[in-house]
Motif scaffolding. Sequence first.
Motif, PDB file in Angstrom:
ATOM      1  N   TRP A  32       5.638   7.567   2.284  1.00 17.23           N
ATOM      2  CA  TRP A  32       6.049   7.395   3.669  1.00 17.23           C
ATOM      3  C   TRP A  32       6.190   8.729   4.391  1.00 17.23           C
ATOM      4  O   TRP A  32       5.777   8.860   5.538  1.00 17.23           O
ATOM      5  CB  TRP A  32       7.363   6.618   3.743  1.00 17.23           C
ATOM      6  N   ILE A  48       2.816   9.999   5.862  1.00 21.49           N
ATOM      7  CA  ILE A  48       2.233   9.328   7.032  1.00 21.49           C
ATOM      8  C   ILE A  48       3.134   9.490   8.264  1.00 21.49           C
ATOM      9  O   ILE A  48       2.648   9.567   9.390  1.00 21.49           O
ATOM     10  CB  ILE A  48       1.928   7.845   6.742  1.00 21.49           C
ATOM     11  N   TYR A  49       4.435   9.561   8.048  1.00 20.62           N
ATOM     12  CA  TYR A  49       5.369   9.806   9.152  1.00 20.62           C
ATOM     13  C   TYR A  49       5.078  11.177   9.772  1.00 20.62           C
ATOM     14  O   TYR A  49       5.034  11.321  10.996  1.00 20.62           O
ATOM     15  CB  TYR A  49       6.801   9.747   8.627  1.00 20.62           C
ATOM     16  N   VAL A  55       2.460   5.266  13.522  1.00 17.70           N
ATOM     17  CA  VAL A  55       2.940   4.797  12.230  1.00 17.70           C
ATOM     18  C   VAL A  55       3.834   3.571  12.454  1.00 17.70           C
ATOM     19  O   VAL A  55       4.571   3.498  13.431  1.00 17.70           O
ATOM     20  CB  VAL A  55       3.686   5.920  11.478  1.00 17.70           C
ATOM     21  N   ALA A  65       1.835  11.155  11.909  1.00 20.08           N
ATOM     22  CA  ALA A  65       2.050  10.540  13.222  1.00 20.08           C
ATOM     23  C   ALA A  65       2.848  11.454  14.135  1.00 20.08           C
ATOM     24  O   ALA A  65       2.635  11.483  15.347  1.00 20.08           O
ATOM     25  CB  ALA A  65       2.763   9.206  13.064  1.00 20.08           C
ATOM     26  N   THR A 119       8.819   1.288  11.719  1.00 20.55           N
ATOM     27  CA  THR A 119       9.892   2.240  11.475  1.00 20.55           C
ATOM     28  C   THR A 119      11.042   1.960  12.427  1.00 20.55           C
ATOM     29  O   THR A 119      10.837   1.447  13.529  1.00 20.55           O
ATOM     30  CB  THR A 119       9.381   3.691  11.638  1.00 20.55           C
ATOM     31  N   TYR A 125      -2.294   9.456  16.758  1.00 22.55           N
ATOM     32  CA  TYR A 125      -1.814   8.798  15.542  1.00 22.55           C
ATOM     33  C   TYR A 125      -0.581   7.953  15.835  1.00 22.55           C
ATOM     34  O   TYR A 125       0.181   8.228  16.766  1.00 22.55           O
ATOM     35  CB  TYR A 125      -1.462   9.828  14.472  1.00 22.55           C
ATOM     36  N   LEU A 166      -1.207   4.252  10.788  1.00 25.50           N
ATOM     37  CA  LEU A 166      -0.843   4.409   9.387  1.00 25.50           C
ATOM     38  C   LEU A 166       0.352   3.522   9.052  1.00 25.50           C
ATOM     39  O   LEU A 166       1.234   3.315   9.887  1.00 25.50           O
ATOM     40  CB  LEU A 166      -0.492   5.871   9.094  1.00 25.50           C
ATOM     41  N   THR A 167       0.377   3.014   7.836  1.00 27.16           N
ATOM     42  CA  THR A 167       1.501   2.205   7.394  1.00 27.16           C
ATOM     43  C   THR A 167       1.676   2.358   5.895  1.00 27.16           C
ATOM     44  O   THR A 167       0.930   3.082   5.234  1.00 27.16           O
ATOM     45  CB  THR A 167       1.296   0.731   7.796  1.00 27.16           C
ATOM     46  N   GLU A 168       2.705   1.675   5.346  1.00 23.57           N
ATOM     47  CA  GLU A 168       3.017   1.744   3.916  1.00 23.57           C
ATOM     48  C   GLU A 168       3.222   0.326   3.388  1.00 23.57           C
ATOM     49  O   GLU A 168       3.265  -0.640   4.141  1.00 23.57           O
ATOM     50  CB  GLU A 168       4.305   2.543   3.699  1.00 23.57           C
TER      51      GLU A 168
END
Length: 251
Positions: free
Chosen positions: A82, A85-86, A97, A89, A100, A95, A33-35
């Motif tokens: 954010w 998704i944080y 992310v 993970a 970070t 999972y 996952l990312t932003e």
Amino acid sequence: MFKRLLFALAGTLVVLAGSARAEVDANYRMVLLTENFPPYNMAINGKNFAQEDNLDGIAVDIVREMFKRAGIQYNLTLRFPWDRIYKLALEKPGYGVFVTARLPERETLFKWVGPIGPDDWVLLARGDSPIILNSLAEASQYRVGAYKGDAIAAHLEQQGLTPLTALRDQLNAKKLMAGQIDLWATGDPAGRYLAKQEGISGLKTVLRFDTAQLYLALNKEVPDEVVEKLQGELDKMRGEGFVDDILNNYL
């Protein structure tokens, strides 16, 4: 005779264990996952949801190559916000992310692969600027532009500065070139990327007043052999110059 049987059985178990591990590696799939955080991660269409090939950025390119070389399958999604998704993970096995900061308070919460790249706080000036600074306090005599609501702007205020804020950080690049501000407080490489998008280059770093490294954070249940494979491939990529090449492509 009995001892020989034990040794034979032990050898068979080792082989089976190795085969099982290889099978786990071949079938293991992660959810990444990312932003939107240009130039590291971003949706090609600029929206706050994208999947797979609809993502771009320095970290996206590096992570894709790293997983490809390691032979580990994954699904890639960009989402917002954010915090969501944080948390996924942090709580869900399999999972991860990115990107970070690897902060002391997060160290034991994840397994880490990196660093992928820097996230520094800098003061940028025009290439022809005569300004020289040794500390952030010395910047108080200049007009400093920053991004409204950003952590960097808040930090400047905490240090006694009064930044001139803009609603979009790339506007500060234009204001700098137009002489409306003397310095631009922004992230590096984010600021250089945003300036490039506006057709602006040749800015110089007058002061680097904070520094951090950005990582891929993996859920603690991710097998150690997966983490080690990914880290090993990233180290090779950096040694080959692949990571620097990707960084330069965007800047």
